[in-house]
Design a protein around this motif. Structure first.
Motif, PDB file in Angstrom:
ATOM      1  N   MET A   1      39.962 -28.074  39.223  1.00 13.98           N
ATOM      2  CA  MET A   1      38.636 -27.482  39.081  1.00 13.98           C
ATOM      3  C   MET A   1      38.757 -25.957  39.170  1.00 13.98           C
ATOM      4  SD  MET A   1      35.309 -27.851  38.718  1.00 13.98           S
ATOM      5  CE  MET A   1      34.998 -29.565  39.119  1.00 13.98           C
ATOM      6  N   ALA A   2      38.283 -25.291  38.127  1.00 12.19           N
ATOM      7  CA  ALA A   2      38.357 -23.837  38.106  1.00 12.19           C
ATOM      8  C   ALA A   2      37.370 -23.243  39.092  1.00 12.19           C
ATOM      9  CB  ALA A   2      38.057 -23.320  36.700  1.00 12.19           C
ATOM     10  N   ARG A   3      37.820 -22.148  39.752  1.00 12.62           N
ATOM     11  CA  ARG A   3      36.920 -21.444  40.641  1.00 12.62           C
ATOM     12  C   ARG A   3      35.843 -20.732  39.831  1.00 12.62           C
ATOM     13  NH1 ARG A   3      41.958 -20.227  42.731  1.00 12.62           N
ATOM     14  NH2 ARG A   3      41.865 -18.150  41.763  1.00 12.62           N
ATOM     15  N   PRO A   4      34.660 -20.423  40.435  1.00  7.23           N
ATOM     16  CA  PRO A   4      33.552 -19.807  39.686  1.00  7.23           C
ATOM     17  C   PRO A   4      33.950 -18.546  38.937  1.00  7.23           C
ATOM     18  CG  PRO A   4      32.780 -20.573  41.823  1.00  7.23           C
ATOM     19  CD  PRO A   4      34.264 -20.762  41.814  1.00  7.23           C
ATOM     20  N   GLN A   5      34.734 -17.646  39.589  1.00  7.03           N
ATOM     21  CA  GLN A   5      35.118 -16.415  38.904  1.00  7.03           C
ATOM     22  C   GLN A   5      36.056 -16.699  37.736  1.00  7.03           C
ATOM     23  OE1 GLN A   5      36.717 -13.811  41.911  1.00  7.03           O
ATOM     24  NE2 GLN A   5      34.676 -13.021  42.483  1.00  7.03           N
ATOM     25  N   LEU A   7      36.170 -19.537  36.038  1.00  3.35           N
ATOM     26  CA  LEU A   7      35.402 -20.208  34.992  1.00  3.35           C
ATOM     27  C   LEU A   7      34.581 -19.206  34.191  1.00  3.35           C
ATOM     28  CD1 LEU A   7      34.627 -22.849  33.661  1.00  3.35           C
ATOM     29  CD2 LEU A   7      32.835 -23.130  35.391  1.00  3.35           C
ATOM     30  N   ALA A   8      34.021 -18.210  34.870  1.00  3.88           N
ATOM     31  CA  ALA A   8      33.248 -17.198  34.159  1.00  3.88           C
ATOM     32  C   ALA A   8      34.122 -16.455  33.158  1.00  3.88           C
ATOM     33  CB  ALA A   8      32.624 -16.226  35.155  1.00  3.88           C
ATOM     34  N   ARG A   9      35.367 -16.142  33.564  1.00  4.54           N
ATOM     35  CA  ARG A   9      36.277 -15.442  32.640  1.00  4.54           C
ATOM     36  C   ARG A   9      36.639 -16.339  31.465  1.00  4.54           C
ATOM     37  NH1 ARG A   9      38.588 -13.614  37.573  1.00  4.54           N
ATOM     38  NH2 ARG A   9      40.204 -15.236  37.423  1.00  4.54           N
ATOM     39  N   VAL A  10      36.872 -17.626  31.747  1.00  8.47           N
ATOM     40  CA  VAL A  10      37.238 -18.556  30.669  1.00  8.47           C
ATOM     41  C   VAL A  10      36.079 -18.709  29.696  1.00  8.47           C
ATOM     42  CG1 VAL A  10      37.823 -20.961  30.147  1.00  8.47           C
ATOM     43  CG2 VAL A  10      38.967 -19.772  32.028  1.00  8.47           C
ATOM     44  N   ARG A  11      34.866 -18.791  30.209  1.00 11.67           N
ATOM     45  CA  ARG A  11      33.698 -18.868  29.325  1.00 11.67           C
ATOM     46  C   ARG A  11      33.650 -17.679  28.376  1.00 11.67           C
ATOM     47  NH1 ARG A  11      28.854 -20.496  33.605  1.00 11.67           N
ATOM     48  NH2 ARG A  11      29.219 -22.776  33.627  1.00 11.67           N
ATOM     49  N   LEU A  29      42.078 -23.785  25.619  1.00 18.73           N
ATOM     50  CA  LEU A  29      41.251 -23.698  26.829  1.00 18.73           C
ATOM     51  C   LEU A  29      40.603 -25.026  27.203  1.00 18.73           C
ATOM     52  CD1 LEU A  29      39.428 -20.306  26.126  1.00 18.73           C
ATOM     53  CD2 LEU A  29      41.279 -20.699  27.761  1.00 18.73           C
ATOM     54  N   GLU A  30      40.917 -26.103  26.452  1.00 16.51           N
ATOM     55  CA  GLU A  30      40.193 -27.359  26.646  1.00 16.51           C
ATOM     56  C   GLU A  30      40.258 -27.864  28.080  1.00 16.51           C
ATOM     57  OE1 GLU A  30      40.189 -32.060  25.252  1.00 16.51           O
ATOM     58  OE2 GLU A  30      41.249 -30.568  24.030  1.00 16.51           O
ATOM     59  N   LYS A  31      41.397 -27.823  28.711  1.00 13.31           N
ATOM     60  CA  LYS A  31      41.530 -28.386  30.051  1.00 13.31           C
ATOM     61  C   LYS A  31      40.560 -27.708  31.023  1.00 13.31           C
ATOM     62  CE  LYS A  31      44.919 -29.361  33.687  1.00 13.31           C
ATOM     63  NZ  LYS A  31      46.340 -29.245  34.094  1.00 13.31           N
ATOM     64  N   THR A  32      40.489 -26.405  30.944  1.00 17.33           N
ATOM     65  CA  THR A  32      39.578 -25.687  31.852  1.00 17.33           C
ATOM     66  C   THR A  32      38.127 -25.906  31.449  1.00 17.33           C
ATOM     67  OG1 THR A  32      41.275 -24.000  32.235  1.00 17.33           O
ATOM     68  CG2 THR A  32      38.999 -23.446  32.839  1.00 17.33           C
ATOM     69  N   LEU A  33      37.878 -25.908  30.152  1.00 16.90           N
ATOM     70  CA  LEU A  33      36.495 -26.069  29.691  1.00 16.90           C
ATOM     71  C   LEU A  33      35.927 -27.433  30.074  1.00 16.90           C
ATOM     72  CD1 LEU A  33      36.683 -24.401  26.152  1.00 16.90           C
ATOM     73  CD2 LEU A  33      35.663 -23.464  28.246  1.00 16.90           C
ATOM     74  N   ARG A  34      36.790 -28.436  30.186  1.00 20.17           N
ATOM     75  CA  ARG A  34      36.306 -29.752  30.600  1.00 20.17           C
ATOM     76  C   ARG A  34      35.756 -29.744  32.036  1.00 20.17           C
ATOM     77  NH1 ARG A  34      36.903 -34.462  28.052  1.00 20.17           N
ATOM     78  NH2 ARG A  34      38.073 -34.503  26.079  1.00 20.17           N
ATOM     79  N   THR A  37      31.097 -28.452  33.853  1.00 20.74           N
ATOM     80  CA  THR A  37      30.133 -29.545  33.688  1.00 20.74           C
ATOM     81  C   THR A  37      28.774 -29.056  33.173  1.00 20.74           C
ATOM     82  OG1 THR A  37      29.543 -29.308  36.022  1.00 20.74           O
ATOM     83  CG2 THR A  37      31.213 -30.951  35.467  1.00 20.74           C
ATOM     84  N   GLU A  38      28.483 -27.788  33.343  1.00 19.50           N
ATOM     85  CA  GLU A  38      27.190 -27.272  32.866  1.00 19.50           C
ATOM     86  C   GLU A  38      27.147 -27.196  31.342  1.00 19.50           C
ATOM     87  OE1 GLU A  38      24.255 -23.352  33.422  1.00 19.50           O
ATOM     88  OE2 GLU A  38      26.153 -23.503  34.530  1.00 19.50           O
ATOM     89  N   PHE A  39      28.293 -26.858  30.717  1.00 25.36           N
ATOM     90  CA  PHE A  39      28.282 -26.603  29.280  1.00 25.36           C
ATOM     91  C   PHE A  39      29.210 -27.507  28.469  1.00 25.36           C
ATOM     92  CE2 PHE A  39      26.975 -22.303  30.831  1.00 25.36           C
ATOM     93  CZ  PHE A  39      25.705 -22.309  30.273  1.00 25.36           C
ATOM     94  N   TRP A  40      30.002 -28.372  29.123  1.00 23.65           N
ATOM     95  CA  TRP A  40      30.965 -29.160  28.356  1.00 23.65           C
ATOM     96  C   TRP A  40      30.283 -29.998  27.280  1.00 23.65           C
ATOM     97  CZ3 TRP A  40      35.568 -29.725  26.570  1.00 23.65           C
ATOM     98  CH2 TRP A  40      35.940 -30.950  26.012  1.00 23.65           C
ATOM     99  N   ARG A  41      29.298 -30.799  27.654  1.00 22.84           N
ATOM    100  CA  ARG A  41      28.676 -31.714  26.687  1.00 22.84           C
ATOM    101  C   ARG A  41      27.990 -30.969  25.549  1.00 22.84           C
ATOM    102  NH1 ARG A  41      23.207 -34.880  28.074  1.00 22.84           N
ATOM    103  NH2 ARG A  41      22.430 -32.853  27.344  1.00 22.84           N
ATOM    104  N   ASP A  42      27.220 -29.953  25.887  1.00 20.85           N
ATOM    105  CA  ASP A  42      26.335 -29.346  24.891  1.00 20.85           C
ATOM    106  C   ASP A  42      26.919 -28.145  24.166  1.00 20.85           C
ATOM    107  OD1 ASP A  42      24.150 -31.110  25.359  1.00 20.85           O
ATOM    108  OD2 ASP A  42      23.705 -30.026  27.216  1.00 20.85           O
ATOM    109  N   LEU A  43      28.051 -27.609  24.640  1.00 18.39           N
ATOM    110  CA  LEU A  43      28.604 -26.425  23.977  1.00 18.39           C
ATOM    111  C   LEU A  43      30.080 -26.572  23.640  1.00 18.39           C
ATOM    112  CD1 LEU A  43      28.341 -23.532  22.988  1.00 18.39           C
ATOM    113  CD2 LEU A  43      28.730 -22.742  25.348  1.00 18.39           C
ATOM    114  N   TRP A  44      30.914 -26.820  24.668  1.00 17.17           N
ATOM    115  CA  TRP A  44      32.348 -26.782  24.420  1.00 17.17           C
ATOM    116  C   TRP A  44      32.850 -27.976  23.627  1.00 17.17           C
ATOM    117  CZ3 TRP A  44      32.555 -22.096  25.014  1.00 17.17           C
ATOM    118  CH2 TRP A  44      32.113 -21.412  26.154  1.00 17.17           C
TER     119      TRP A  44
END
Length: 412
Positions: A1-5, A7-11, A29-34, A37-44
Motif C-alpha cells: 500500500m502506497a503512502r499518501p505522499q 500516492l499523490a506523486r504517482v497520481r 505504474l499499474e501495481k501502485t495505481l491498484r 481505491t479512490e480512483f482505480w475503478r473510475d479512472l486508472w
C-alpha cells in the motif's frame, strides 16, 4: 500500500503520462495505481485498457471489463478513445449496456417542496431597534394568539387620545406616546404610527396604510391613515383602524384585508373594539378604500395620481398595477438544501419576519445551545432510510406554528 505522499506523486506522474501519451510509463505504474481505491475503478482501470490497446497488448480490454464488473459506468469520459480501441468488438454494445446499468439510484431525491409565492419587497413599520425596549414598556402585553393580541392593542391605541387634526410631523411611536402623556392630541396618522409600530414590537407583522377617496387630488378630507397586520392564527392580512378602534368583516364575520375591501360591491361591516365613537356611516368610510398604498408600495389599476389634495407629492418606493404582489402569504416558506453534521438536510426559510424556528411534523425543531443554535432551529437532516418519505414543514412564531407545507423525498 502506497503512502499518501507517494500516492499523490504517482497520481501526478500517471496523469502526465496520460496527457503525453506515454503509455508504457502509465502501464508500469499499474501495481501502485491498484492501491488507489479512490480512483482505480473510475479512472486508472479504463485508462490502462486504453494504454494497453495503444501499445498492442493482448487482452487490453481486461482492465475495462474489471472496472465495469466493479461498477464503472462513466464511459463517456473516455470517448472517443474507448470506442476507437474496442468499438469493433462483437459484444461492444453489450459492454456499454452493462456499464450504463451500473449507474446507481441517487441516495436521496427531493421530489416535492414548498416555494414562496412572488411578492414585492416588504417593508414593515418599526421603531429603531434601540428604541423598541422603550416602546414595549408602554404597550399592553401579548395575550392569547396573534389575533387576540392585535385586537387588544387596537382597542388600547384608539383609547389613547381623542382625535384632533394636529400632526407631530416627525418621530416614532415612542415620541407620539410621550407627547400624548403630556396632553397632546393627534390625527389618524399618529394612530397608525402607534398601532403599526406597536404591533411589530409585539412580533405581529404590520405596516401603515394610506387610504384615499376617488378624486383625492382635489378637495379636503380625501385621505385617512390606518394600519394592517398579518395575523398568524387567521393566516391572513387584516385592516385595522387605530383611530376608530375598528376592523371590517364580511357577511360570515371574517376579518378582511384591504384588497378584499377594495373589491367589494357593498360596504363591509365595521367591528369596534375600542371606546371611541363608532363609525356611523360605513358607506361614507368605505369610500376611502377607492385608492390605497402601504409602506413602500402603491398600486393603481387605472393609473397612479401622485399628487394629493393640497398639492403634496405622494411618493412610493414601488408602483404596481394590482395589489396581489404587495400581499404575500406570510405563512409561506422555502427550503434550502444544506449539510448538517455531514448529512443532507433542509433548512426552512420562512417568509414571516418574526419566525423563531421551524416545525417538523408538528414538533418544533430542537437545537443544542451553541454558536449556530439559531440556524439549527430551522434545520433538519433528511431520513435516509430506504423508501419514500414526507414531512410537514412550518415556521414557528412567538404565537405558535403557522400552517404547514409538504416536503417529500426518496432514499435508495
Amino acid at each position: 500500500m502506497a503512502r499518501p505522499q507517494q500516492l499523490a506523486r504517482v497520481r501526478t506522474v500517471a496523469q502526465d503520462a496520460m496527457r503525453g501519451a506515454r503509455w508504457w510509463t502509465l502501464l508500469d505504474l499499474e501495481k501502485t495505481l491498484r492501491t488507489d481505491t479512490e480512483f482505480w475503478r473510475d479512472l486508472w482501470a479504463p485508462s490502462l485498457s486504453i494504454a494497453a490497446h495503444k501499445v498492442g497488448l493482448a487482452g487490453a480490454r481486461g482492465h475495462l471489463d474489471e472496472a465495469i464488473e466493479a461498477g464503472f459506468h462513466q464511459t463517456d469520459l473516455f470517448e472517443p478513445e474507448l470506442s476507437a480501441a474496442f468499438g469493433r468488438d462483437p459484444d461492444w454494445s453489450k459492454v456499454l449496456e452493462r456499464a450504463r446499468a451500473n449507474v446507481p439510484a441517487p441516495p436521496l431525491r427531493i421530489t416535492a417542496w414548498p416555494e414562496p409565492g412572488p411578492a414585492a419587497p416588504l417593508r414593515f413599520d418599526r421603531v429603531e431597534p434601540h428604541r423598541e425596549p422603550q416602546l414595549l414598556t408602554r404597550l399592553p402585553r401579548p395575550s392569547g394568539g396573534a389575533w387576540q393580541t392585535a385586537r387588544r392593542l387596537l382597542a388600547w391605541t384608539s383609547a389613547l387620545w381623542r382625535h384632533a387634526n394636529a400632526r407631530i410631523n416627525a418621530g416614532d411611536a415612542v415620541d407620539v406616546l410621550e407627547q400624548v402623556a403630556n396632553g397632546a392630541r393627534y390625527s389618524c396618522v399618529e394612530y397608525s404610527i402607534v398601532l403599526a409600530q406597536g404591533l411589530n414590537a409585539l412580533r405581529i407583522p404590520a405596516r401603515r396604510v394610506w387610504l384615499r377617496r376617488g378624486d383625492y387630488h382635489d378637495g379636503v378630507g380625501q385621505g385617512h391613515a390606518v394600519a394592517e397586520a398579518w395575523i398568524d392564527d387567521l393566516d391572513r392580512w387584516v385592516l385595522l383602524d387605530g383611530q376608530h378602534g375598528a376592523y371590517w368583516v364580511d357577511e360570515e364575520g371574517r376579518a378582511l384585508s384591504l384588497p378584499e375591501l377594495q373589491a367589494r360591491e357593498h360596504p363591509a361591516r365595521p367591528v369596534h373594539v375600542g371606546p371611541r365613537t363608532a363609525i356611523q356611516d360605513p358607506a361614507l368610510w368605505s369610500a376611502y378604500f377607492a385608492h390605497a398604498s402601504v409602506s413602500g408600495v402603491a398600486w393603481a389599476p387605472k393609473g397612479y395620481v401622485p399628487v394629493f389634495q393640497d398639492g403634496q407629492v405622494l411618493p412610493t418606493e414601488l408602483l404596481l398595477r394590482e395589489p396581489e404582489d404587495a400581499y404575500p402569504r406570510l405563512s409561506d416558506l422555502g427550503v434550502a438544501v444544506v449539510a448538517l453534521d455531514g448529512a443532507a438536510a433542509v433548512r426552512i426559510s420562512p417568509v414571516h419576519p418574526y419566525a423563531v424556528g421551524g416545525v417538523w411534523n408538528g414538533a418544533a425543531i430542537a437545537a443544542a445551545p451553541g454558536p449556530n443554535a439559531a440556524e439549527r432551529r430551522f434545520t433538519r437532516a433528511l431520513d435516509t432510510g430506504r423508501g419514500e418519505h414526507r414531512a410537514e414543514l412550518a415556521a414557528l412564531t412567538p404565537y405558535g406554528p403557522l400552517p404547514s407545507r409538504e416536503l417529500r423525498w426518496t432514499a435508495a
